[in-house]
Structures are given as structure tokens and as C-alpha cells.
Scaffold this motif. Structure first.
Motif, PDB file in Angstrom:
ATOM      1  N   MET A  89       0.843  -1.197   0.000  1.00 40.25           N
ATOM      2  CA  MET A  89       0.000   0.000   0.000  1.00 40.25           C
ATOM      3  C   MET A  89       0.878   1.246   0.000  1.00 40.25           C
ATOM      4  N   GLN A  90       0.580   2.144  -0.910  1.00 38.61           N
ATOM      5  CA  GLN A  90       1.369   3.362  -1.003  1.00 38.61           C
ATOM      6  C   GLN A  90       0.510   4.577  -1.314  1.00 38.61           C
ATOM      7  N   SER A  91      -0.298   4.507  -2.360  1.00 37.73           N
ATOM      8  CA  SER A  91      -1.134   5.644  -2.726  1.00 37.73           C
ATOM      9  C   SER A  91      -2.380   5.681  -1.874  1.00 37.73           C
ATOM     10  N   GLY A  92      -3.134   6.781  -1.998  1.00 37.57           N
ATOM     11  CA  GLY A  92      -4.359   6.927  -1.229  1.00 37.57           C
ATOM     12  C   GLY A  92      -5.325   7.845  -1.942  1.00 37.57           C
ATOM     13  N   TYR A  93      -6.358   8.275  -1.230  1.00 39.23           N
ATOM     14  CA  TYR A  93      -7.353   9.185  -1.780  1.00 39.23           C
ATOM     15  C   TYR A  93      -7.455  10.411  -0.880  1.00 39.23           C
ATOM     16  N   ASP A  94      -7.653  11.603  -1.505  1.00 35.93           N
ATOM     17  CA  ASP A  94      -7.895  12.786  -0.703  1.00 35.93           C
ATOM     18  C   ASP A  94      -9.399  12.954  -0.486  1.00 35.93           C
ATOM     19  N   PHE A  95      -9.808  14.089   0.121  1.00 34.92           N
ATOM     20  CA  PHE A  95     -11.218  14.270   0.479  1.00 34.92           C
ATOM     21  C   PHE A  95     -12.115  14.435  -0.747  1.00 34.92           C
ATOM     22  N   MET A  96     -11.535  14.694  -1.920  1.00 33.59           N
ATOM     23  CA  MET A  96     -12.325  14.809  -3.143  1.00 33.59           C
ATOM     24  C   MET A  96     -12.283  13.546  -3.988  1.00 33.59           C
ATOM     25  N   GLY A  97     -11.657  12.504  -3.465  1.00 36.51           N
ATOM     26  CA  GLY A  97     -11.614  11.252  -4.196  1.00 36.51           C
ATOM     27  C   GLY A  97     -10.470  11.133  -5.178  1.00 36.51           C
ATOM     28  N   ARG A  98      -9.563  12.107  -5.180  1.00 39.58           N
ATOM     29  CA  ARG A  98      -8.417  12.048  -6.089  1.00 39.58           C
ATOM     30  C   ARG A  98      -7.300  11.210  -5.482  1.00 39.58           C
ATOM     31  N   VAL A  99      -6.560  10.515  -6.342  1.00 38.21           N
ATOM     32  CA  VAL A  99      -5.472   9.655  -5.872  1.00 38.21           C
ATOM     33  C   VAL A  99      -4.310  10.513  -5.389  1.00 38.21           C
ATOM     34  N   THR A 100      -3.779  10.188  -4.198  1.00 35.86           N
ATOM     35  CA  THR A 100      -2.627  10.888  -3.640  1.00 35.86           C
ATOM     36  C   THR A 100      -1.437   9.932  -3.560  1.00 35.86           C
TER      37      THR A 100
END
Length: 316
Positions: A241-252
Motif C-alpha cells: 500500500m502506497q497511494s491513497g485518496y484525498d477528500f475529493m476522491g483524487r489519488v494521492t
């Protein structure tokens, strides 16, 4: 040195957890009386009027219940830090403010007085394990009596720190130790048989590990900013696991710097903290970070969680 202490309560206040409709979850607020205390004059008190004074008329006795808050419940034991009881409206408990009183010290004897990077109590509370800077794990009784000195496997004969240590919970958990090493390895020790199982993570300095509740999986984190999820039986990586999602659903991008701490809140919820001043909340089912907490620059094995409260040790 390993310092062992206990929490001594100083003051107890009656507070309650109340639900909040906001995405933040629950808010900690003090109890309040259901209605405001009456400001009407008491029986027999004079009534102020304009003009000549008149006799005070006694009030009729009211059948309404008293609005004065009842006395907080007493603690069953003076030394108990927290007691909790569930009510229909939510979780109600006693919040105790106290101080940590030092109970004793355990001298961790090494050849060059190495730094202690991590400590953990065994599940039965009878032993304490310490991860030391020379790549060893020292196990003591609470009285300070040495029980085991475990030497981790080295690469090219170089002694690098053992950065974190965890006990396996549940039945027989006081005989199984999991540790991370700065040489890029995750090692599993069986104190009964003396077996040592090792997994190497190429190109990584492994800085922390943690067991998931139920012991089916464990996680490792380190300098390469990747969160690895292992199967406890096969010691194989089942997820990275490395990437994630911000509060708008965009990949971080997840963590942008070294990860120093890992802590499972639930079997599928993992918290990680590091130098980028963020605590990432990973959902192990999706392999993504679902939430980010900002502000704590974690530079060691300093992350814990209880219910909805996260404790992070920041070096700033």
C-alpha cells in the motif's frame, strides 16, 4: 534504560461521549443538566416591587423534579484510571487526569551502551522486550531479571539497529516476537524452540512492524514509503500500500518521506506515521489511504490508538 511506571489518578471528572453527525465521528463533551436551574426566589424570600413593600407570599410546592445534577458516581478503586459504562444516549465514562509515577528502571546491558529503540510488554504482562541499537532484542521480567538475548540475522556482518518489536497476542503469544531491523529485514522469533524466520526487503530500511488483531497478518513500514502487509503463516507479502485518496476522491501519493511507526486500529485499519508530518489511515481491503491526519512528525515507534483517539509522538 527501560523505565516502568504507572498512572496515578489526580482528579476525576464526569464526562460523556456524544454522537456527532459530522464526518469527524464522535466529539468529547462534558455532561450538562437537562434543564437550566430555576431563577425564581426561594420560599420566604422578599419580593422586590416598585412603591411600598408588600409581604412576601410563599410559593406553592412544585411537583417538578429537581434540576440539580446528581453527584458523579464513585470509583470502585482509587487507582483505576478509567471506567466506562454504556447508556442509551451513548458511551458515558469517568475521565481521570493523572501523572505518570516512575515505578522502576531496568538496565539494558550491552557492550557499547546502545540505544533502546522500542519496548513492549508481553500479552500476559510478565515480560518486557526491548529492541536495541546493536541489532539484539533483550527480554526481561518486570523485576529486571534477564530472560533472553535474541540476535537478529545480519547482512554482510554489519550490526544495524533493531527498530521495533511486537509480541504475538492470544494463546502462546508470550513466546512469539516480531521485529523490524534497519538492515531491511523482518524477523520472527519463537522463544520456545529458538527458531528465527527472516524476510528481507530489498532496498528498504525496515523501521516498524505491527500485528493485526487476530494475528492473521502483520505490517511493515520503512524508508521506501511502502506499507507491506504479510500473511503470518506463509510470511509472504499479500499487499503493498502506497497511494491513497484525498477528500475529493483524487489519488494521492501516500507518505512522501520515511515511515517510522505502524499501528493497527482494527483488523483492516492500519495507521502509519513518519517524517512527512502525516498519519495515514489505510484501509487494508482496498490498499488505499482513506484518511490523513496532519501535524505530527513521527521519528520513532511512537503511534498508538484507542477507539477513536490517536496518540502520536512528534519529534518537534
Amino acid at each position: 534504560n527501560i523505565k516502568v511506571g504507572r498512572l496515578v489518578p489526580l482528579r476525576t471528572t464526569d464526562r460523556a461521549w456524544t454522537s456527532n453527525a459530522s464526518p469527524g465521528g464522535q466529539v468529547f463533551t462534558p455532561n450538562k443538566p437537562a434543564t437550566k436551574p430555576s431563577r425564581r426566589p426561594t420560599v420566604g424570600s422578599p419580593v422586590a416591587t416598585v412603591g411600598s413593600p408588600v409581604e412576601a407570599r410563599p410559593e406553592k410546592p412544585s411537583s417538578a423534579p429537581s434540576t440539580l445534577p446528581s453527584a458523579p458516581p464513585k470509583l470502585a478503586s482509587e487507582t483505576k484510571a478509567t471506567t466506562e459504562a454504556k447508556t442509551k444516549k451513548g458511551e458515558k465514562g469517568l475521565h481521570t487526569e493523572g501523572m505518570l509515577r516512575l515505578k522502576g528502571e531496568i538496565k539494558c546491558k550491552t557492550a557499547h551502551e546502545e540505544t533502546v529503540f522500542s519496548t513492549r510488554f508481553s500479552p500476559d504482562g510478565k515480560l518486557v522486550a526491548a529492541a536495541v541499537g546493536d541489532g539484539t532484542i533483550h527480554v526481561y521480567t518486570l523485576a529486571g531479571k534477564p530472560q533472553h538475548v535474541l540476535r537478529t540475522k545480519m547482512q554482510d556482518g554489519e550490526e544495524l539497529p533493531c527498530t521495533a518489536v511486537r509480541w504475538r497476542s492470544g494463546k502462546g503469544g508470550s513466546q512469539i516476537l516480531l521485529c523490524s531491523c534497519a538492515n531491511g529485514s523482518v524477523q520472527l522469533f519463537d522463544l520456545t524452540s529458538g527458531a528465527n524466520h527472516c524476510v528481507w526487503e530489498e532496498g528498504n530500511e525496515t523501521l516498524s512492524v505491527d500485528y493485526a488483531p487476530g494475528n492473521l497478518h502483520f505490517a511493515s513500514v520503512g524508508s521506501d514509503r511502502i506499507v507491506r502487509l504479510y500473511d503470518e503463516k506463509t510470511l509472504q507479502v499479500v499487499s503493498e500500500m502506497q497511494s491513497g485518496y484525498d477528500f475529493m476522491g483524487r489519488v494521492t501519493a501516500g507518505h512522501s518521506n520515511r515511515i517510522y511507526a505502524a499501528k493497527f486500529a482494527e483488523p483492516n485499519v492500519l495507521l502509519t506515521g513518519g517524517w512527512d508530518k502525516t498519519v495515514q489511515v489505510y484501509d487494508c481491503r482496498t490498499g488505499k489511504s482513506a484518511r490523513v491526519l496532519f501535524g505530527a512528525k513521527v521519528s520513532g515507534d511512537g503511534l498508538d490508538v484507542r477507539q477513536s483517539v490517536v496518540l502520536a509522538a512528534s519529534c518537534e
